[in-house]
Design an enzyme around this catalytic site. Structure first.
Site, PDB file in Angstrom:
ATOM      1  N   ASN A   1      16.202  24.847  -3.091  1.00 52.32           N
ATOM      2  CA  ASN A   1      15.023  24.086  -2.693  1.00 52.32           C
ATOM      3  C   ASN A   1      14.094  23.917  -3.911  1.00 52.32           C
ATOM      4  O   ASN A   1      13.642  24.907  -4.486  1.00 52.32           O
ATOM      5  CB  ASN A   1      14.313  24.854  -1.562  1.00 52.32           C
ATOM      6  CG  ASN A   1      13.107  24.129  -1.044  1.00 52.32           C
ATOM      7  OD1 ASN A   1      12.343  23.565  -1.823  1.00 52.32           O
ATOM      8  ND2 ASN A   1      12.903  24.139   0.255  1.00 52.32           N
TER       9      ASN A   1
ATOM     10  N   HIS B   1       8.937  23.649  -5.057  1.00 51.85           N
ATOM     11  CA  HIS B   1       7.867  24.263  -5.850  1.00 51.85           C
ATOM     12  C   HIS B   1       7.837  23.811  -7.301  1.00 51.85           C
ATOM     13  O   HIS B   1       6.884  24.102  -8.013  1.00 51.85           O
ATOM     14  CB  HIS B   1       7.881  25.775  -5.674  1.00 51.85           C
ATOM     15  CG  HIS B   1       7.571  26.131  -4.244  1.00 51.85           C
ATOM     16  ND1 HIS B   1       6.440  25.649  -3.618  1.00 51.85           N
ATOM     17  CD2 HIS B   1       8.261  26.811  -3.310  1.00 51.85           C
ATOM     18  CE1 HIS B   1       6.446  26.056  -2.356  1.00 51.85           C
ATOM     19  NE2 HIS B   1       7.540  26.758  -2.142  1.00 51.85           N
TER      20      HIS B   1
ATOM     21  N   HIS C   1      11.616  19.522   1.070  1.00 50.42           N
ATOM     22  CA  HIS C   1      10.832  19.492   2.307  1.00 50.42           C
ATOM     23  C   HIS C   1       9.709  18.477   2.118  1.00 50.42           C
ATOM     24  O   HIS C   1       8.837  18.669   1.277  1.00 50.42           O
ATOM     25  CB  HIS C   1      10.269  20.898   2.556  1.00 50.42           C
ATOM     26  CG  HIS C   1       9.545  21.051   3.856  1.00 50.42           C
ATOM     27  ND1 HIS C   1       9.128  22.281   4.319  1.00 50.42           N
ATOM     28  CD2 HIS C   1       9.163  20.153   4.788  1.00 50.42           C
ATOM     29  CE1 HIS C   1       8.515  22.123   5.490  1.00 50.42           C
ATOM     30  NE2 HIS C   1       8.513  20.823   5.799  1.00 50.42           N
TER      31      HIS C   1
ATOM     32  N   ARG D   1       6.526  17.346   3.380  1.00 55.53           N
ATOM     33  CA  ARG D   1       5.496  17.790   4.322  1.00 55.53           C
ATOM     34  C   ARG D   1       4.556  16.635   4.653  1.00 55.53           C
ATOM     35  O   ARG D   1       4.387  15.711   3.859  1.00 55.53           O
ATOM     36  CB  ARG D   1       4.713  18.961   3.730  1.00 55.53           C
ATOM     37  CG  ARG D   1       5.573  20.202   3.527  1.00 55.53           C
ATOM     38  CD  ARG D   1       4.712  21.380   3.155  1.00 55.53           C
ATOM     39  NE  ARG D   1       3.940  21.840   4.289  1.00 55.53           N
ATOM     40  CZ  ARG D   1       4.228  22.922   5.024  1.00 55.53           C
ATOM     41  NH1 ARG D   1       5.261  23.668   4.709  1.00 55.53           N
ATOM     42  NH2 ARG D   1       3.485  23.255   6.040  1.00 55.53           N
TER      43      ARG D   1
ATOM     44  N   ARG E   1       2.037  17.795   0.047  1.00 52.77           N
ATOM     45  CA  ARG E   1       1.452  18.717  -0.936  1.00 52.77           C
ATOM     46  C   ARG E   1       2.380  18.981  -2.122  1.00 52.77           C
ATOM     47  O   ARG E   1       1.935  19.398  -3.164  1.00 52.77           O
ATOM     48  CB  ARG E   1       1.062  20.037  -0.275  1.00 52.77           C
ATOM     49  CG  ARG E   1       2.232  20.882   0.132  1.00 52.77           C
ATOM     50  CD  ARG E   1       1.765  22.220   0.632  1.00 52.77           C
ATOM     51  NE  ARG E   1       1.138  22.086   1.947  1.00 52.77           N
ATOM     52  CZ  ARG E   1       1.085  23.081   2.836  1.00 52.77           C
ATOM     53  NH1 ARG E   1       1.565  24.258   2.522  1.00 52.77           N
ATOM     54  NH2 ARG E   1       0.540  22.910   4.015  1.00 52.77           N
TER      55      ARG E   1
ATOM     56  N   GLU F   1      14.362  18.643   4.696  1.00 53.30           N
ATOM     57  CA  GLU F   1      13.610  19.377   5.728  1.00 53.30           C
ATOM     58  C   GLU F   1      12.392  18.547   6.101  1.00 53.30           C
ATOM     59  O   GLU F   1      11.689  18.041   5.208  1.00 53.30           O
ATOM     60  CB  GLU F   1      13.118  20.714   5.187  1.00 53.30           C
ATOM     61  CG  GLU F   1      14.212  21.698   4.908  1.00 53.30           C
ATOM     62  CD  GLU F   1      13.682  22.947   4.218  1.00 53.30           C
ATOM     63  OE1 GLU F   1      12.482  22.997   3.866  1.00 53.30           O
ATOM     64  OE2 GLU F   1      14.479  23.854   4.011  1.00 53.30           O
TER      65      GLU F   1
ATOM     66  N   THR G   1       6.447  27.303   5.819  1.00 52.75           N
ATOM     67  CA  THR G   1       6.885  27.219   7.211  1.00 52.75           C
ATOM     68  C   THR G   1       6.779  28.604   7.852  1.00 52.75           C
ATOM     69  O   THR G   1       7.365  29.557   7.365  1.00 52.75           O
ATOM     70  CB  THR G   1       8.350  26.731   7.277  1.00 52.75           C
ATOM     71  OG1 THR G   1       8.488  25.615   6.408  1.00 52.75           O
ATOM     72  CG2 THR G   1       8.730  26.344   8.680  1.00 52.75           C
TER      73      THR G   1
ATOM     74  N   GLU H   1      19.653  26.730  11.320  1.00 51.22           N
ATOM     75  CA  GLU H   1      19.321  27.544  10.153  1.00 51.22           C
ATOM     76  C   GLU H   1      18.458  28.677  10.689  1.00 51.22           C
ATOM     77  O   GLU H   1      17.372  28.436  11.238  1.00 51.22           O
ATOM     78  CB  GLU H   1      18.538  26.727   9.111  1.00 51.22           C
ATOM     79  CG  GLU H   1      18.143  27.579   7.908  1.00 51.22           C
ATOM     80  CD  GLU H   1      17.267  26.835   6.893  1.00 51.22           C
ATOM     81  OE1 GLU H   1      17.097  25.605   7.028  1.00 51.22           O
ATOM     82  OE2 GLU H   1      16.752  27.496   5.993  1.00 51.22           O
TER      83      GLU H   1
ATOM     84  N   HIS I   1      14.729  31.376   4.055  1.00 52.47           N
ATOM     85  CA  HIS I   1      13.293  31.683   3.977  1.00 52.47           C
ATOM     86  C   HIS I   1      13.075  33.095   3.437  1.00 52.47           C
ATOM     87  O   HIS I   1      13.549  34.062   4.012  1.00 52.47           O
ATOM     88  CB  HIS I   1      12.555  31.525   5.309  1.00 52.47           C
ATOM     89  CG  HIS I   1      11.173  30.963   5.086  1.00 52.47           C
ATOM     90  ND1 HIS I   1      10.113  31.755   4.738  1.00 52.47           N
ATOM     91  CD2 HIS I   1      10.726  29.691   5.076  1.00 52.47           C
ATOM     92  CE1 HIS I   1       9.056  30.981   4.547  1.00 52.47           C
ATOM     93  NE2 HIS I   1       9.401  29.728   4.735  1.00 52.47           N
TER      94      HIS I   1
END
Ligand code: PXP
Length: 244
Positions: free
Chosen positions: A7, A10, A43, A45, A49, A70, A101, A151, A191
């Site tokens: 992922n 970030h 992801h 959002r 962000r 996601e 999340t 998941e 996660h």
């Protein structure tokens, strides 16, 4: 062989701190692929962000492994997914105020909506996955809404400190994985995973795919810092050498 989806959200978080073009999540995704990642996860959002709409297109076209998108189960996101056509869509709950999340999707309370979204994804040839807590009722509901996979949210497991509680949570994850696999659902997990806590998760034989982001991006900072500083010192010396 368990598939690792990296992922890269970030990387975009750092870029968005300056609203500029560096660092590039695509570049990070390509390096993750080079290192052996079997897929890339992003992801989108609702508050944008980190990952932006343009990233969806750029990453979808730039990577050569499957893209897992996601997103929240909203009409806006569904339309974007149908346009981008990722390999897989993973539905996650989304609360604006949360940092990341928090908790899995409550599939039981929205079966009609989710099966509608699932049908639209299937019609478009997109795999349909649901991020859920390790709970039998959520597993059964996921099957009813015709998800291809679940998941399992490992967030709680990764935050626990007491050995007894960790063992109990692992047991819940294992039971949910078994139940899902018996129903023909593929089982993924993610996660909060790191080099250590991932080991007991992958010991669960039903789990075949992982989504890991925050820890890998954090480690990449350490791994890359030396190189980046050395390159900067080289540039500084080169620049100084230009002076007459
Ligand atoms: N799976 C889901 C559904 C997520 O929302 C996230 C975080 O974006 C992850 C996996 C990856 O979690 P982490 O960044 O803690 O590795």
């Amino acid at each position: 062989m368990i598939r690792l989806f990296v992922n890269v959200d970030h990387v975009a978080t750092i870029r968005e701190a300056r609203k500029t073009i560096e660092p590039s999540p695509l570049k990070a995704a390509l390096l993750a692929e080079k290192a052996g990642a079997q897929g890339i996860t992003i992801h989108l959002r609702e508050d944008r962000r980190h990952i932006q709409d343009d990233d969806l297109r750029i990453i979808r076209e730039g990577i050569s492994t499957p893209l897992n998108l996601e997103m929240a189960p909203t009409e806006e996101m569904v339309k974007l997914a149908l346009e981008i056509q990722p390999y897989q869509v993973s539905l996650v709950p989304e609360k604006r105020q949360e940092i990341t999340t928090e908790g899995g999707l409550d599939v039981c309370s929205q079966e009609e909506t989710l099966s509608g979204i699932g049908k639209r994804m299937h019609d478009a040839g997109i795999l349909f996955s649901l991020f859920i807590d390790p709970d039998a009722k959520q597993v059964d509901s996921s099957k009813r809404v015709m998800a291809d996979s679940i998941e399992i949210n490992t967030g709680k497991y990764t935050e626990l400190v007491s050995v007894k509680k960790i063992k109990a949570e692992l047991e819940r994850i294992h039971k949910s994985a078994e139940r899902a696999a018996e129903k023909g659902l593929k089982v993924f997990a993610g996660h909060g995973l790191n080099y250590e806590n991932v080991k007991d998760i992958v010991a669960i034989p039903e789990i075949e795919e992982l989504n890991i982001g925050h820890f890998i991006v954090g480690q990449a900072v350490y791994g890359g810092m030396e190189n980046a500083v050395m390159k900067m010192i080289r540039s500084i010396k080169e620049g100084r050498g230009k002076q007459s």
